[in-house]
Design a protein around this motif. Structure first.
Motif, PDB file in Angstrom:
ATOM      1  N   MET A   1      47.449  36.471 -55.242  1.00 42.88           N
ATOM      2  CA  MET A   1      46.430  37.247 -54.536  1.00 42.88           C
ATOM      3  C   MET A   1      45.021  36.803 -54.929  1.00 42.88           C
ATOM      4  O   MET A   1      44.074  37.063 -54.215  1.00 42.88           O
ATOM      5  N   GLU A   2      44.902  36.126 -56.064  1.00 40.74           N
ATOM      6  CA  GLU A   2      43.595  35.619 -56.479  1.00 40.74           C
ATOM      7  C   GLU A   2      43.045  34.633 -55.446  1.00 40.74           C
ATOM      8  O   GLU A   2      41.852  34.669 -55.120  1.00 40.74           O
ATOM      9  N   ASN A   3      43.915  33.775 -54.906  1.00 40.60           N
ATOM     10  CA  ASN A   3      43.483  32.829 -53.871  1.00 40.60           C
ATOM     11  C   ASN A   3      43.051  33.556 -52.601  1.00 40.60           C
ATOM     12  O   ASN A   3      42.121  33.123 -51.924  1.00 40.60           O
ATOM     13  N   VAL A   4      43.730  34.637 -52.295  1.00 37.10           N
ATOM     14  CA  VAL A   4      43.390  35.414 -51.103  1.00 37.10           C
ATOM     15  C   VAL A   4      41.984  35.996 -51.250  1.00 37.10           C
ATOM     16  O   VAL A   4      41.158  35.893 -50.336  1.00 37.10           O
ATOM     17  N   PHE A   9      36.061  35.814 -50.097  1.00 31.92           N
ATOM     18  CA  PHE A   9      34.722  35.682 -50.665  1.00 31.92           C
ATOM     19  C   PHE A   9      33.983  34.525 -49.991  1.00 31.92           C
ATOM     20  O   PHE A   9      32.815  34.663 -49.600  1.00 31.92           O
ATOM     21  N   VAL A  10      34.677  33.407 -49.804  1.00 35.72           N
ATOM     22  CA  VAL A  10      34.068  32.255 -49.129  1.00 35.72           C
ATOM     23  C   VAL A  10      33.777  32.579 -47.667  1.00 35.72           C
ATOM     24  O   VAL A  10      32.751  32.156 -47.120  1.00 35.72           O
ATOM     25  N   GLN A  11      34.637  33.358 -47.041  1.00 40.71           N
ATOM     26  CA  GLN A  11      34.380  33.762 -45.652  1.00 40.71           C
ATOM     27  C   GLN A  11      33.051  34.519 -45.535  1.00 40.71           C
ATOM     28  O   GLN A  11      32.255  34.261 -44.628  1.00 40.71           O
ATOM     29  N   ILE A  12      32.825  35.436 -46.461  1.00 39.23           N
ATOM     30  CA  ILE A  12      31.579  36.212 -46.431  1.00 39.23           C
ATOM     31  C   ILE A  12      30.382  35.314 -46.720  1.00 39.23           C
ATOM     32  O   ILE A  12      29.330  35.445 -46.093  1.00 39.23           O
TER      33      ILE A  12
END
Length: 118
Positions: A1-4, A9-12
């Protein structure tokens, strides 16, 4: 879930850069996240075929291609619209593929609907 969480975060970040008209960084971040969907597909392929190296491929369909041109926002600025579509495409695809890894996963792409991107 860390990758998710990192993906989102990168999307934002990509959205923030997009709305600040930093198209270079926003597009770069969107491309990184599209690549994350490819990584997900590679892991799924490895599971399916029981391997982690491939001399040849299997002509896999790229999952993100199914979600291109679905972004509900169109501004008329060709660059903005293209980057927004990549961000949206990555979100939809990532959610679809993440549910294959974590059936209990609650999708997050609804946060990127027209209200947020408008």
């Amino acid at each position: 879930m860390e990758n998710v969480n990192r993906f989102w975060f990168v999307q934002i970040q990509a959205l923030g850069k997009l709305y600040r008209k930093d198209f270079l960084i926003s597009s770069h971040l969107a491309n990184m996240n599209l690549n994350e969907t490819l990584v997900q597909q590679m892991v799924l392929r490895d599971r399916e075929h029981g391997t982690n190296h491939h001399r040849y491929g299997y002509e896999e369909k790229l999952a993100y291609v199914n979600n291109k041109n679905k972004c509900p926002v169109k501004t008329g600025n060709e660059d903005f619209d293209m980057i927004a579509d990549k961000i949206y495409c990555a979100a939809i695809t990532y959610d679809e593929l993440t549910m294959l890894f974590y059936p209990e996963y609650k999708t997050r792409c609804s946060y990127l609907d027209g209200r947020l991107l408008a």
